[in-house]
Design a protein around this motif. Structure first.
Motif, PDB file in Angstrom:
ATOM      1  N   THR A  74      40.706  41.973  26.930  1.00 43.16           N
ATOM      2  CA  THR A  74      39.796  40.972  26.376  1.00 43.16           C
ATOM      3  C   THR A  74      38.343  41.387  26.570  1.00 43.16           C
ATOM      4  OG1 THR A  74      41.419  39.257  26.889  1.00 43.16           O
ATOM      5  CG2 THR A  74      39.173  38.528  26.438  1.00 43.16           C
ATOM      6  N   LEU A 404      33.969  33.350  29.764  1.00 44.62           N
ATOM      7  CA  LEU A 404      34.766  33.312  28.536  1.00 44.62           C
ATOM      8  C   LEU A 404      33.981  32.683  27.394  1.00 44.62           C
ATOM      9  CD1 LEU A 404      38.140  32.273  30.165  1.00 44.62           C
ATOM     10  CD2 LEU A 404      37.791  34.364  28.836  1.00 44.62           C
ATOM     11  N   CYS A 446      40.060  35.351  24.401  1.00 42.70           N
ATOM     12  CA  CYS A 446      39.339  34.478  25.338  1.00 42.70           C
ATOM     13  C   CYS A 446      39.963  33.085  25.380  1.00 42.70           C
ATOM     14  CB  CYS A 446      37.870  34.384  24.941  1.00 42.70           C
ATOM     15  SG  CYS A 446      36.904  35.882  25.240  1.00 42.70           S
ATOM     16  N   MET A 450      41.604  31.102  28.472  1.00 40.02           N
ATOM     17  CA  MET A 450      40.944  29.847  28.825  1.00 40.02           C
ATOM     18  C   MET A 450      41.923  28.681  28.922  1.00 40.02           C
ATOM     19  SD  MET A 450      37.705  28.075  26.862  1.00 40.02           S
ATOM     20  CE  MET A 450      36.663  29.523  26.995  1.00 40.02           C
TER      21      MET A 450
END
Length: 494
Positions: A74, A404, A446, A450
């Motif tokens: 990521t 994030l 992300c 999250m």
């Protein structure tokens, strides 16, 4: 007269992005590629390795290795976005400046609030972890330990929720923040040089840990590979993604490189290269330590383990001196992480203040050291008090949430920048496969991480966002430099 929508969506022209101060009052361009890369490595390696293994392994078990890989992938997708944006928009402020030039003023202010949350709490959390390793070092070296009342937070988690301990204070992290503040006030070049030396020592210590830990490697520690405890939704891949969210803040170093845009020589080349180089170095070292640590110690032993990596070495060798070496390395390591994170926080505040969105006290620079003095003092006071009074468990996931969110905004900014033609025609790094694929994958990755952050994290984050919105309408909207510099609409609404 601009409408409210035009004011919220006005963007800052790229040549003016970042501060435009008279000679001797702005930030000086003193950083080359090597110290810049070391800033990224210094802001990253230390937090994820020395502390979050204790938080992440109980969630994921041995599959924490996958958590680091997911977080690295990521971060890698976002690093490509950072690389293009930083070459087209070479300014202090990182994601904030990118958002201001592409998405508009209101989005930039919200982005700034995320970055302040990210950097401020990251500095406090790493300073808190420093206390454990300092105590471990003193015990092994001198047989003396810091009194518990001087390294315990005033606000800590307990069976009934948050507990208040009026007689306790965590003094070591407050002293650490004070030392970092003193060094930052001496100037960026001196701070960057000290950080580069500390990072090289840190990498040598980590390689020492890997070598010793591998001598006690037991493949049986990887069975079962996934966490089997599903009582808190941490079994299987749910534990992997939850742990990925916990460790993700460790990649804050990518953002820190971009905050130095106005202090780097040849920023259009050095900032993108520094971001990608820091990512590669960090990922390799994280994976080495994760494999070595889990191979040397069963996953169940990581929970609530103080100075965990030092304990692993002591258990593997049966001797105190390897733990002493690692504790000394951790003390050095966390100093550099805290130093660079506070540096990033001050430069973001500097950029926001130069744009008029927060009081001008945050952009005043000492003409001799070219350091923002008042800014640095305010940040150190806030970070030091948080580190001295609050338990680190409250902070890790909030830092990941801020990181994030920043990465999502950076990814969205790339196609917007391409559509608006910002920096078009310049030779430099471009995100491969067009403006949509990599940024789109970055946003999805992300969001995937999250979703497994705690509910409390989301609640606190939304409260913080509400405070940020109120601050923008109360101060930033009226005092924006764009109100003074532009007689009419300055940008097309996004």
């Amino acid at each position: 007269m601009q409408s409210l929508r035009q004011q919220l969506c006005r963007t800052k022209p790229v040549p003016a992005t970042g501060a435009a101060e008279p000679p001797g009052q702005g930030l000086g361009r003193t950083l080359g590629l090597f110290p810049l890369t070391m800033i990224g490595v210094g802001a990253t390696i230390g937090t994820g390795i020395f502390f979050t293994m204790v938080e992440a392994v109980p969630k994921a078990g041995p599959s924490v290795i996958l958590s680091f890989l997911i977080a690295a992938l990521t971060a890698g997708l976002t690093a490509l976005c950072y690389a293009e944006l930083s070459f087209r928009i070479p300014a202090a402020g990182s994601s904030y400046s990118f958002a201001y030039a592409t998405l508009g003023e209101f989005a930039a202010f919200i982005m700034a609030a995320c970055l302040l949350l990210e950097y401020g709490l990251a500095a406090s959390a790493t300073a808190i972890g420093w206390s454990d390793y300092l105590n471990n070092f003193l015990v092994n070296a001198l047989g003396w330990h810091i009194p518990p009342s001087l390294r315990a937070p005033m606000f800590a988690s307990g069976p009934g929720g948050i507990e208040f301990h009026p007689g306790a204070i965590n003094l070591p992290p407050m002293l650490l923040v004070a030392m970092c503040g003193h060094l930052l006030l001496r100037g960026t070049k001196e701070s960057a040089t000290a950080n580069a030396v500390l990072v090289l020592i840190k990498l040598a210590i980590i390689l020492f840990f890997v070598a010793v830990a591998f001598s006690g490697f037991d493949a049986a520690n990887f069975t079962p590979f996934f966490n089997q405890d599903d009582s808190k939704g941490m079994g299987g891949m749910a534990g992997v993604t939850a742990a990925a969210g916990t460790v993700f803040f460790s990649f804050i170093g990518l953002d820190t490189v971009a905050t130095a845009g106005e202090e780097v020589r040849n920023p259009k080349r050095n900032v993108p290269v520094g971001i990608l180089a820091a990512l590669v170095i960090v990922t390799v070292f994280y994976l080495l330590v994760a494999v070595a640590a889990v191979g040397a110690q069963p996953a169940r032993m990581f929970a609530h383990q103080e100075a965990g990596l030092s304990v692993i070495l002591q258990n593997v060798t049966g001797k105190a001196w390897p733990a002493l070496v690692l504790s000394a390395g951790a003390v050095i390591s966390v100093f550099s992480v805290t130093l660079v994170t506070i540096y990033g926080q001050t430069r973001i505040l500097y950029a926001i203040s130069c744009d008029g969105l927060i009081p001008k006290a945050f952009r005043r620079v000492n003409p001799r050291t070219q350091a923002p003095v008042g800014n640095t003092v305010i940040v150190c006071l806030a970070v030091g008090l948080t580190a001295g009074l609050v338990e680190a468990t409250f902070l890790w996931d909030m830092v990941s949430m801020g990181t994030l969110t920043a990465f999502i905004v950076v990814a969205i900014a790339v196609p917007v920048m391409r559509r608006k033609g910002i920096g078009a025609g310049q030779d430099g790094f471009r995100v491969p496969f067009g403006p949509w694929l990599v940024p789109g994958l970055s946003v999805l990755a992300c969001l995937f991480i999250m979703k497994d952050l705690s509910r409390a994290t989301f609640h606190v984050f939304f409260v913080w966002m509400a405070v940020a919105v109120a601050a923008y309408f109360a101060y930033g909207l009226r005092n924006s430099r764009l109100n003074r510099d532009a007689p009419g609409p300055v940008a097309q609404p996004v």
